[in-house]
Design an enzyme around this catalytic site. Structure first.
Site, PDB file in Angstrom:
ATOM      1  N   ASN A   1       0.735  -1.316  -0.020  1.00 44.27           N
ATOM      2  CA  ASN A   1      -0.034  -0.508  -0.275  1.00 44.27           C
ATOM      3  C   ASN A   1       0.990   1.239   0.121  1.00 44.27           C
ATOM      4  O   ASN A   1       1.653   1.748   0.761  1.00 44.27           O
ATOM      5  CB  ASN A   1      -1.188   0.042   1.403  1.00 44.27           C
TER       6      ASN A   1
ATOM      7  N   GLU B   1       0.489   5.012   0.326  1.00 46.89           N
ATOM      8  CA  GLU B   1      -1.209   5.839   0.864  1.00 46.89           C
ATOM      9  C   GLU B   1      -0.431   7.766   0.910  1.00 46.89           C
ATOM     10  O   GLU B   1       1.179   7.622  -0.092  1.00 46.89           O
ATOM     11  CB  GLU B   1      -1.264   6.300   3.189  1.00 46.89           C
TER      12      GLU B   1
ATOM     13  N   CYS C   1      -3.574   0.776  -2.345  1.00 51.34           N
ATOM     14  CA  CYS C   1      -3.193  -0.676  -1.897  1.00 51.34           C
ATOM     15  C   CYS C   1      -2.830  -1.793  -2.443  1.00 51.34           C
ATOM     16  O   CYS C   1      -2.521  -1.546  -3.534  1.00 51.34           O
ATOM     17  CB  CYS C   1      -4.946  -1.385  -1.901  1.00 51.34           C
TER      18      CYS C   1
ATOM     19  N   GLU D   1      -2.317  -4.824  -3.079  1.00 50.16           N
ATOM     20  CA  GLU D   1      -2.972  -5.957  -4.410  1.00 50.16           C
ATOM     21  C   GLU D   1      -3.027  -4.707  -5.108  1.00 50.16           C
ATOM     22  O   GLU D   1      -3.345  -5.400  -6.851  1.00 50.16           O
ATOM     23  CB  GLU D   1      -4.886  -6.443  -3.961  1.00 50.16           C
TER      24      GLU D   1
ATOM     25  N   CYS E   1     -10.239  -4.023  -3.877  1.00 49.79           N
ATOM     26  CA  CYS E   1      -9.561  -4.651  -5.131  1.00 49.79           C
ATOM     27  C   CYS E   1     -10.187  -6.430  -5.673  1.00 49.79           C
ATOM     28  O   CYS E   1      -9.843  -6.500  -6.230  1.00 49.79           O
ATOM     29  CB  CYS E   1      -8.275  -5.049  -3.658  1.00 49.79           C
TER      30      CYS E   1
END
Ligand code: THU
Length: 143
Positions: free
Chosen positions: A54, A56, A65, A67, A101
């Site tokens: 991830n 941010e 994210c 994924e 996701c």
């Protein structure tokens, strides 16, 4: 990644190795705002593995994210056939993929196996189409 043993059939990494890769890559997550570092490792049907974390942003919705990071890396590498995704978050509880996701992964194959893990313990697993039943899938646009 070293592939050994019978689980190597088809040249794919064993699930335990994929979970280990997701746990390792968490160290590279950029999660200063939530403190919730996530790692993901996505194995293609041909046995290649792409990782994501991830990332941010201070502008919170601009974050992404783990994924979807792994998915973007795999697609950029020319892959579209995925077999297994491992996701690892902090603590002992397995960390399943968020709804966005799940939808992003449903672009490809609903038979994808998703493994969710914490930092320790056994992962839990589902098929993607169990995590997102009746998905809004590509066929809906009939192209
Ligand atoms: N996060 C992921 O990376 N994957 C998920 O499926 C759930 C949430 C991230 C987003 C955010 O950076 C942090 O975890 C807390 O929500």
């Amino acid at each position: 990644m070293t592939h050994t043993g019978p689980a190597e059939v088809g040249g794919r990494p064993p699930h335990a190795e994929l979970v280990a890769a997701a746990r390792r890559v968490r160290a590279n997550a950029h999660a200063p705002w939530s403190g919730f570092a996530v790692g993901a490792a996505l194995a293609t049907t041909s046995g290649a593995v792409f990782c994501g974390v991830n990332v941010e942003s201070v502008a919170l919705p601009a974050g992404v994210c783990a994924e979807r990071g792994a998915l973007a890396a795999a697609v950029a590498g020319g892959h579209r056939d995925f077999a297994v995704l491992a996701v690892a978050g902090p603590g002992a509880q397995p960390s399943p993929p968020c709804g966005v996701c799940r939808q992003a992964l449903a672009e490809f194959d609903g038979e994808l196996v998703v493994l969710a893990a914490g930092e320790t313990g056994e992962p839990i697993s589902w098929r993607l189409d169990e995590l997102l039943p009746d998905a809004f899938a590509p066929q809906r646009l009939d192209r």
